[in-house]
Design a protein around this motif. Structure first.
Motif, PDB file in Angstrom:
ATOM      1  N   ASP A  63       0.908  -1.164   0.175  1.00 20.10           N
ATOM      2  CA  ASP A  63      -0.054  -0.173  -0.042  1.00 20.10           C
ATOM      3  C   ASP A  63       0.856   1.394   0.206  1.00 20.10           C
ATOM      4  OD1 ASP A  63      -2.471   1.473   0.379  1.00 20.10           O
ATOM      5  OD2 ASP A  63      -1.987   1.783   2.381  1.00 20.10           O
ATOM      6  N   LEU A  64       1.815   1.400   0.847  1.00 18.78           N
ATOM      7  CA  LEU A  64       2.739   2.490   0.790  1.00 18.78           C
ATOM      8  C   LEU A  64       3.337   2.668  -0.284  1.00 18.78           C
ATOM      9  CD1 LEU A  64       4.105   4.800   2.348  1.00 18.78           C
ATOM     10  CD2 LEU A  64       5.765   3.129   3.237  1.00 18.78           C
ATOM     11  N   GLN A  65       4.004   1.650  -1.058  1.00 20.99           N
ATOM     12  CA  GLN A  65       4.605   1.736  -2.266  1.00 20.99           C
ATOM     13  C   GLN A  65       3.726   2.248  -3.412  1.00 20.99           C
ATOM     14  OE1 GLN A  65       6.582  -2.088  -3.282  1.00 20.99           O
ATOM     15  NE2 GLN A  65       6.543  -1.816  -5.257  1.00 20.99           N
ATOM     16  N   ALA A  66       2.393   1.605  -3.222  1.00 21.33           N
ATOM     17  CA  ALA A  66       1.378   2.388  -4.489  1.00 21.33           C
ATOM     18  C   ALA A  66       1.090   3.765  -4.384  1.00 21.33           C
ATOM     19  CB  ALA A  66       0.293   1.378  -4.176  1.00 21.33           C
ATOM     20  N   ARG A  67       0.815   4.166  -2.863  1.00 24.65           N
ATOM     21  CA  ARG A  67       0.763   5.488  -2.604  1.00 24.65           C
ATOM     22  C   ARG A  67       1.876   6.448  -3.094  1.00 24.65           C
ATOM     23  NH1 ARG A  67      -3.948   6.240   0.604  1.00 24.65           N
ATOM     24  NH2 ARG A  67      -4.377   4.092   1.461  1.00 24.65           N
ATOM     25  N   ASN A  68       3.288   5.709  -2.767  1.00 26.42           N
ATOM     26  CA  ASN A  68       4.423   6.698  -3.374  1.00 26.42           C
ATOM     27  C   ASN A  68       4.548   6.781  -4.937  1.00 26.42           C
ATOM     28  OD1 ASN A  68       5.280   7.080  -0.746  1.00 26.42           O
ATOM     29  ND2 ASN A  68       6.653   5.146  -0.754  1.00 26.42           N
ATOM     30  N   ALA A  69       4.031   5.771  -5.560  1.00 30.63           N
ATOM     31  CA  ALA A  69       3.867   5.760  -7.044  1.00 30.63           C
ATOM     32  C   ALA A  69       2.927   6.826  -7.541  1.00 30.63           C
ATOM     33  CB  ALA A  69       3.465   4.369  -7.614  1.00 30.63           C
ATOM     34  N   MET A  70       1.912   6.830  -6.670  1.00 29.62           N
ATOM     35  CA  MET A  70       0.804   7.800  -7.173  1.00 29.62           C
ATOM     36  C   MET A  70       1.338   9.438  -6.966  1.00 29.62           C
ATOM     37  SD  MET A  70      -2.921   6.697  -5.433  1.00 29.62           S
ATOM     38  CE  MET A  70      -2.899   4.933  -4.956  1.00 29.62           C
ATOM     39  N   SER A 104      -2.665  19.017   5.043  1.00 25.92           N
ATOM     40  CA  SER A 104      -1.215  19.440   4.951  1.00 25.92           C
ATOM     41  C   SER A 104      -1.097  20.742   4.276  1.00 25.92           C
ATOM     42  CB  SER A 104      -0.252  18.289   4.566  1.00 25.92           C
ATOM     43  OG  SER A 104      -0.377  18.164   3.235  1.00 25.92           O
ATOM     44  N   GLY A 105      -2.054  21.142   3.287  1.00 28.81           N
ATOM     45  CA  GLY A 105      -1.970  22.257   2.545  1.00 28.81           C
ATOM     46  C   GLY A 105      -1.711  21.896   1.075  1.00 28.81           C
ATOM     47  N   ASP A 106      -1.243  20.591   0.784  1.00 33.11           N
ATOM     48  CA  ASP A 106      -1.051  20.186  -0.363  1.00 33.11           C
ATOM     49  C   ASP A 106      -2.229  19.186  -0.870  1.00 33.11           C
ATOM     50  OD1 ASP A 106      -0.511  18.874  -2.705  1.00 33.11           O
ATOM     51  OD2 ASP A 106       1.754  18.664  -2.138  1.00 33.11           O
ATOM     52  N   VAL A 107      -3.298  19.876  -1.466  1.00 33.86           N
ATOM     53  CA  VAL A 107      -4.303  19.102  -1.672  1.00 33.86           C
ATOM     54  C   VAL A 107      -4.094  17.524  -2.217  1.00 33.86           C
ATOM     55  CG1 VAL A 107      -6.725  18.992  -2.483  1.00 33.86           C
ATOM     56  CG2 VAL A 107      -5.781  21.148  -1.381  1.00 33.86           C
ATOM     57  N   HIS A 108      -3.132  17.833  -3.366  1.00 35.40           N
ATOM     58  CA  HIS A 108      -3.036  16.446  -4.101  1.00 35.40           C
ATOM     59  C   HIS A 108      -2.657  15.429  -3.159  1.00 35.40           C
ATOM     60  CE1 HIS A 108      -3.234  19.246  -7.370  1.00 35.40           C
ATOM     61  NE2 HIS A 108      -4.120  18.632  -7.890  1.00 35.40           N
ATOM     62  N   VAL A 109      -1.435  15.652  -2.365  1.00 34.29           N
ATOM     63  CA  VAL A 109      -0.858  14.797  -1.392  1.00 34.29           C
ATOM     64  C   VAL A 109      -1.805  14.306  -0.387  1.00 34.29           C
ATOM     65  CG1 VAL A 109       0.873  14.268   0.217  1.00 34.29           C
ATOM     66  CG2 VAL A 109       1.437  15.299  -1.941  1.00 34.29           C
ATOM     67  N   ASP A 110      -2.801  15.250   0.099  1.00 35.22           N
ATOM     68  CA  ASP A 110      -3.876  14.927   1.111  1.00 35.22           C
ATOM     69  C   ASP A 110      -4.775  13.866   0.696  1.00 35.22           C
ATOM     70  OD1 ASP A 110      -2.308  16.809   2.666  1.00 35.22           O
ATOM     71  OD2 ASP A 110      -4.025  18.424   2.262  1.00 35.22           O
ATOM     72  N   VAL A 111      -5.082  14.218  -0.792  1.00 34.74           N
ATOM     73  CA  VAL A 111      -6.107  13.243  -1.395  1.00 34.74           C
ATOM     74  C   VAL A 111      -5.461  11.652  -1.372  1.00 34.74           C
ATOM     75  CG1 VAL A 111      -7.361  12.724  -3.555  1.00 34.74           C
ATOM     76  CG2 VAL A 111      -7.265  14.965  -2.634  1.00 34.74           C
ATOM     77  N   ILE A 112      -4.288  11.469  -1.687  1.00 38.64           N
ATOM     78  CA  ILE A 112      -3.713  10.419  -1.774  1.00 38.64           C
ATOM     79  C   ILE A 112      -3.562   9.793  -0.352  1.00 38.64           C
ATOM     80  CG2 ILE A 112      -1.384   9.323  -2.647  1.00 38.64           C
ATOM     81  CD1 ILE A 112      -1.047  11.350  -4.768  1.00 38.64           C
ATOM     82  N   ARG A 113      -3.115  10.501   0.530  1.00 38.53           N
ATOM     83  CA  ARG A 113      -3.067   9.865   1.870  1.00 38.53           C
ATOM     84  C   ARG A 113      -4.436   9.472   2.332  1.00 38.53           C
ATOM     85  NH1 ARG A 113       0.214  14.727   4.792  1.00 38.53           N
ATOM     86  NH2 ARG A 113       2.249  14.190   4.018  1.00 38.53           N
ATOM     87  N   SER A 114      -5.423   9.965   1.673  1.00 36.01           N
ATOM     88  CA  SER A 114      -6.958   9.711   2.202  1.00 36.01           C
ATOM     89  C   SER A 114      -7.624   8.719   1.399  1.00 36.01           C
ATOM     90  CB  SER A 114      -7.638  10.952   2.282  1.00 36.01           C
ATOM     91  OG  SER A 114      -7.087  12.097   3.033  1.00 36.01           O
ATOM     92  N   LEU A 115      -6.952   8.368   0.232  1.00 29.96           N
ATOM     93  CA  LEU A 115      -7.544   7.215  -0.459  1.00 29.96           C
ATOM     94  C   LEU A 115      -7.822   5.883   0.541  1.00 29.96           C
ATOM     95  CD1 LEU A 115      -5.910   7.595  -3.716  1.00 29.96           C
ATOM     96  CD2 LEU A 115      -8.119   8.318  -3.312  1.00 29.96           C
ATOM     97  N   GLN A 116      -8.774   5.374   0.225  1.00 29.28           N
ATOM     98  CA  GLN A 116      -8.864   3.897   0.876  1.00 29.28           C
ATOM     99  C   GLN A 116      -8.568   2.744   0.079  1.00 29.28           C
ATOM    100  OE1 GLN A 116     -12.854   3.556   3.156  1.00 29.28           O
ATOM    101  NE2 GLN A 116     -13.177   5.804   2.473  1.00 29.28           N
ATOM    102  N   LEU A 117      -7.814   1.828   0.617  1.00 29.00           N
ATOM    103  CA  LEU A 117      -7.636   0.745  -0.234  1.00 29.00           C
ATOM    104  C   LEU A 117      -8.831  -0.087  -0.114  1.00 29.00           C
ATOM    105  CD1 LEU A 117      -5.684  -1.325  -1.721  1.00 29.00           C
ATOM    106  CD2 LEU A 117      -4.726  -1.691   0.213  1.00 29.00           C
TER     107      LEU A 117
END
Length: 166
Positions: A63-70, A104-117
């Protein structure tokens, strides 16, 4: 016919020779549906099942690897990840913040962090091939299963691509 494996147990084939296994795996605060499937049990090797078991056992790392790729794909304004985030921003508008687990102020990263697997589908017959061996399905809103990102993994657990379900 059936295949027996230490991790998956007895995998019985259907009348058409296909195999299917499904389990809900808990990690963190998420419940993830994991499916293993193959249209013909004769195309599934012991090695493929061993790799599949390793992927399931290391789902948190995967999961962490996939989020880093995103996150890496955010550099490309035309990437499917960027398009997905823009669509979510447009669709949810001000309500987007309700889905974010961290701001965090970076909406794109916040969305990726918030995605549910939501799920991991293992295509056991694709072991060693060029097609995805496993597909991870992510959604920002668990109730909106049409708006998902798919992360395709090879047999080594490396990210091949990130696509939207459109």
């Amino acid at each position: 016919m059936a295949i027996e494996h230490d991790f998956f147990g007895l995998l019985e084939s259907g009348p058409d020779g296909s195999i299917f296994w499904s389990e809900t795996v808990e990690f963190g605060d998420q419940s993830v549906t994991v499916d293993l499937t193959a249209p013909d049990q004769d195309d599934v090797s012991e090695a493929a099942l061993d790799v599949a078991a390793a992927l399931v056992s290391s789902i948190e790392r995967i999961d962490l690897q996939a989020r880093n790729a995103m996150v890496t794909e955010l550099d490309d304004r035309t990437s499917e990840v960027t398009e997905y985030i823009l669509q979510q921003q447009e669709h949810l508008g001000e309500d987007l913040s309700e889905f974010l687990v961290d701001i965090s102020g970076d909406v794109h990263v916040d969305v990726i962090r918030s995605l549910q697997l939501m799920s991991m589908t293992i295509l056991a017959d694709e072991h060693g091939g060029t097609d995805p061996f496993a597909v991870l399905e992510y959604a920002l809103d668990a109730d909106s299963t049409d708006d998902v990102l798919l992360v395709n993994l090879d047999s080594d657990g490396n990210v091949q691509s990130v696509t939207s379900a459109d």
